[in-house]
Design a protein around this motif. Structure first.
Motif, PDB file in Angstrom:
ATOM      1  N   GLY A   1      17.613  90.791 155.552  1.00 40.59           N
ATOM      2  CA  GLY A   1      16.382  90.136 155.141  1.00 40.59           C
ATOM      3  C   GLY A   1      15.180  91.021 155.386  1.00 40.59           C
ATOM      4  O   GLY A   1      15.253  92.044 156.076  1.00 40.59           O
TER       5      GLY A   1
ATOM      6  N   THR B   1      10.473  85.111 155.517  1.00 40.54           N
ATOM      7  CA  THR B   1      11.609  86.026 155.329  1.00 40.54           C
ATOM      8  C   THR B   1      12.269  85.777 153.985  1.00 40.54           C
ATOM      9  O   THR B   1      12.475  84.622 153.586  1.00 40.54           O
ATOM     10  CB  THR B   1      12.652  85.838 156.431  1.00 40.54           C
ATOM     11  N   TYR B   2      12.622  86.854 153.301  1.00 38.06           N
ATOM     12  CA  TYR B   2      13.444  86.765 152.091  1.00 38.06           C
ATOM     13  C   TYR B   2      14.782  87.429 152.373  1.00 38.06           C
ATOM     14  O   TYR B   2      14.826  88.556 152.875  1.00 38.06           O
ATOM     15  CB  TYR B   2      12.782  87.452 150.898  1.00 38.06           C
ATOM     16  N   MET B   3      15.874  86.728 152.053  1.00 33.23           N
ATOM     17  CA  MET B   3      17.221  87.252 152.286  1.00 33.23           C
ATOM     18  C   MET B   3      17.705  87.993 151.040  1.00 33.23           C
ATOM     19  O   MET B   3      17.984  87.380 150.005  1.00 33.23           O
ATOM     20  CB  MET B   3      18.175  86.117 152.643  1.00 33.23           C
TER      21      MET B   3
ATOM     22  N   HIS C   1      21.790  80.718 155.529  1.00 28.47           N
ATOM     23  CA  HIS C   1      20.856  81.824 155.332  1.00 28.47           C
ATOM     24  C   HIS C   1      21.608  82.788 154.413  1.00 28.47           C
ATOM     25  O   HIS C   1      22.335  83.658 154.869  1.00 28.47           O
ATOM     26  CB  HIS C   1      20.554  82.542 156.645  1.00 28.47           C
TER      27      HIS C   1
END
Length: 208
Positions: A76, A68-70, A26
């Motif tokens: 995130g 979700t965008y990290m 992630h």
């Protein structure tokens, strides 16, 4: 809150954690998609309805998904969506008086603990929930009565954990709290209600 469901969730993911040996990432620039089931458990309180007691709202389980965008390896941003939840509404004195559906899109800033290539990534989040109510129907004493619930904007918080299955796939468990307050409007009076559900979600995830 249904503690049996919560204990089952904890047991399942403790087993998954102990069994997991695959490493996933992630990391900054990654997208995480999770899909599964979410159980909404209202922790309701309300005005006394026609001197028959407070509103009682039952649990409901539906399909839910998050994206979700990290932004970094540890930070995130997540969006929650779900199929509509439908709840029966009762009072002690009147029994079932209504059914209502809602959609609770939520927007969360998250912090992920550990390193990007950690096998297990616990996280916490905080943000906003906007709940849209619709398809309100009266039953029993309110059969045929127009019912309307105000939409709600409130704070939300979550905690969860991702457990690696392989390089891209992972298992997830999360618990949410949402501050949902509304006014129930009927022909026989208006009633303020705090719904404030705790939601438990079990899902599978994919990172890319």
């Amino acid at each position: 809150m249904n503690f049996t469901k919560t204990l089952t969730l904890v047991s399942l993911f403790t087993s998954a954690t102990l069994a997991s040996t695959n490493i996933f990432a992630h990391e900054a620039g990654s997208w995480l998609i999770r899909g599964g089931v979410a159980d909404v458990m209202p922790q309701e309180s309300s005005d006394n309805v026609l001197n028959t007691g407070e509103l009682e709202i039952d649990d409901n389980t539906q399909v839910a998904a998050t994206l979700t965008y990290m932004f970094t390896d540890n930070i995130g941003f997540e969006v929650l969506a779900a199929t509509p939840f439908t709840h029966e509404v009762k009072t002690d004195g009147l029994g079932k008086i209504a059914e209502v559906s809602h959609l609770p899109p939520s927007f969360m800033a998250q912090y992920y603990f550990g390193k990007a290539n950690s096998d297990i990534r616990p996280y916490v989040g905080a943000g906003l929930n906007y709940t849209v109510f619709f398809d309100e129907k009266g039953y029993g004493a309110l059969d045929g009565t127009k019912i309307e619930l105000d939409n709600s904007l409130g704070l939300a918080a979550q905690a969860g954990v991702d457990v690696s299955i392989n390089e891209n796939w992972f298992a997830n468990a999360s618990i949410w709290y949402m501050d949902i307050n509304t006014t129930v409007k009927t022909a026989v009076g208006n009633f303020d209600a705090d719904i404030d559900p705790i939601t438990v979600m079990l899902s599978a995830g994919y990172s890319f």
